[in-house]
Design an enzyme around this catalytic site. Structure first.
Site: not given
Length: 403
Positions: A12, A96, A185, A246
């Site tokens: 990742n 990923r 996700h 966020r």
């Protein structure tokens, strides 16, 4: 692929970090895990844990110039444990990749054409896709003979119907600039929805699940019979739930207002909504444990932040109950979802008429195993299902190269 090749390295790659896990797919066990952070700085750090040998975590600090140097350092750590990248037992490397657009709805063996498409998607994932590409190219250089597989965060959500995926803006403009709801996700939502079905003793095709992935980034999904039909994140990961930093859902006109009244430019608004909003913008903390501690001490600002967070969660649970029509389970996952019992309790409180309830004693249990926290009489199961995105990436990668 050799019959003895059962290992998958999961990478990742972030803009200044590389997370990795080496898994043996014969039994799903982890052989090694680690993290390289602050790449490009004098204070770079590599933390490596050799789980296969039961050894202690090893940490080194010092400058790591770039992702190539980072992956070479990871390879050296694995070699020291007898798990090197040159091992004939290594079947593939799974990467990923955050954004796959509409083109990639499944794990994909990486070639130049795939890399070019990931590059074309950079405008809709400017923070993530460039780092993912760098990690892929570096890994290819280290093992050019090995299959490299991209597993996309967006892939699970490509099953959304057009009426859920499209924004209500001019179609030509939207299509010209790839403006639509993609969701993120996805590996977590896929894994958790499937594990929730297993927990209920049913096949994924037989259940409808609302998945709540609650970490610093947070998203919800409505999964009908194993297929995503709606999700809270959109063109970017900014849309949807209140998150650590966020804002989640917000009137788009706020951005115009900030330009006109506050004189803020696009970059300043971007930073505000992505890094200075959510929980940290509301109360100065994005750690739910700290927020709960402050609430217990009577901090009203922390209480308001928590209440806003829960209110948005309830709205999505209600909305996705309507979208699905019939809900078999609500599953909490990720850092907050798995560990913050007060969040789970508050999110479900008052939803008894919808068949949802939380048993206080079950909710208080801490465990790494999937479990039900609803009372036996509840019409809708409420579950805590620890996510495992690395295992999901490894499983998808191994299944593809085995096929």
């Amino acid at each position: 692929m050799s019959a003895t090749a059962t290992r998958v390295l999961v990478l990742n790659s972030g803009s200044s970090s590389v997370k990795y896990q080496l898994l043996d797919m014969s039994d799903g066990s982890r052989l090694a895990v680690g993290l390289v952070e602050r790449i490009g700085e004098e204070t770079s750090r590599l933390a490596h844990t050799p789980l296969a040998t039961g050894g202690a975590k090893r940490e080194t600090e010092g400058p790591i110039a770039d992702h190539e140097a980072a992956l070479k350092a990871v390879a050296a750590e694995l070699t020291a444990d007898g798990l090197g990248l040159d091992s004939p037992e290594l079947a593939a490397i799974g990467h990923r990749v955050v954004h796959g657009g509409l083109k990639f709805s499944a794990p994909t063996v990486i070639d130049e054409a795939v890399l070019e498409e990931i590059q074309r998607l950079v405008p809709v994932a400017p923070l993530h896709n460039p780092a993912n590409i760098t990690g892929i190219r570096t890994a290819q250089a280290l093992r050019p003979d090995l299959p490299q597989v991209a597993v996309f965060d967006t892939a699970f959500h490509t099953t959304m119907p057009e009426y859920a995926a499209r924004y209500a803006i001019d179609v030509e403009t939207a299509d010209a600039h790839r403006i639509r709801r993609y969701g993120f996700h996805g590996t977590s939502h896929a894994y958790v929805s499937r594990k929730t079905a297993e927990l209920l003793g049913k096949a994924p095709e037989e259940v409808n699940v609302i998945v709540l992935h609650l970490g610093n980034g947070a998203s919800a999904s409505a999964v009908a019979g194993g297929r995503c039909v709606d999700t809270s994140m959109g063109l970017t990961p900014l849309e949807g739930l209140v998150m650590g930093t966020r804002s989640g859902d917000i009137d788009p006109a706020v951005t115009f207002h900030l330009k006109r009244v506050a004189g803020m430019d696009e970059d300043e608004v971007d930073v505000l909504l992505n890094k200075k909003s959510g929980l940290i913008g509301l109360c100065g903390d994005n750690d739910m444990r700290e927020i709960r501690r402050r609430i217990d001490e009577g901090d009203e600002r922390a209480r308001l932040a928590f209440d806003i967070y829960i209110h948005r969660l309830k709205k999505y649970i209600g909305a996705y109950s309507a979208v699905l029509g019939k809900v078999d389970a609500v599953a909490f996952t990720a850092g907050v979802g798995e560990n913050a019992a007060p969040v789970r309790e508050a999110a479900i409180a008052g939803l008894e008429e919808m068949g949802m309830a939380v048993d206080a004693a079950r909710n208080a249990v801490r465990s790494d195993e999937p479990r039900l926290i609803s009372p036996d009489y509840a019409r809708v199961a409420v579950a805590v299902v620890p996510t495992d995105e690395e295992l999901e990436i490894a499983q998808q990668t191994y299944a593809l190269v085995n096929a």
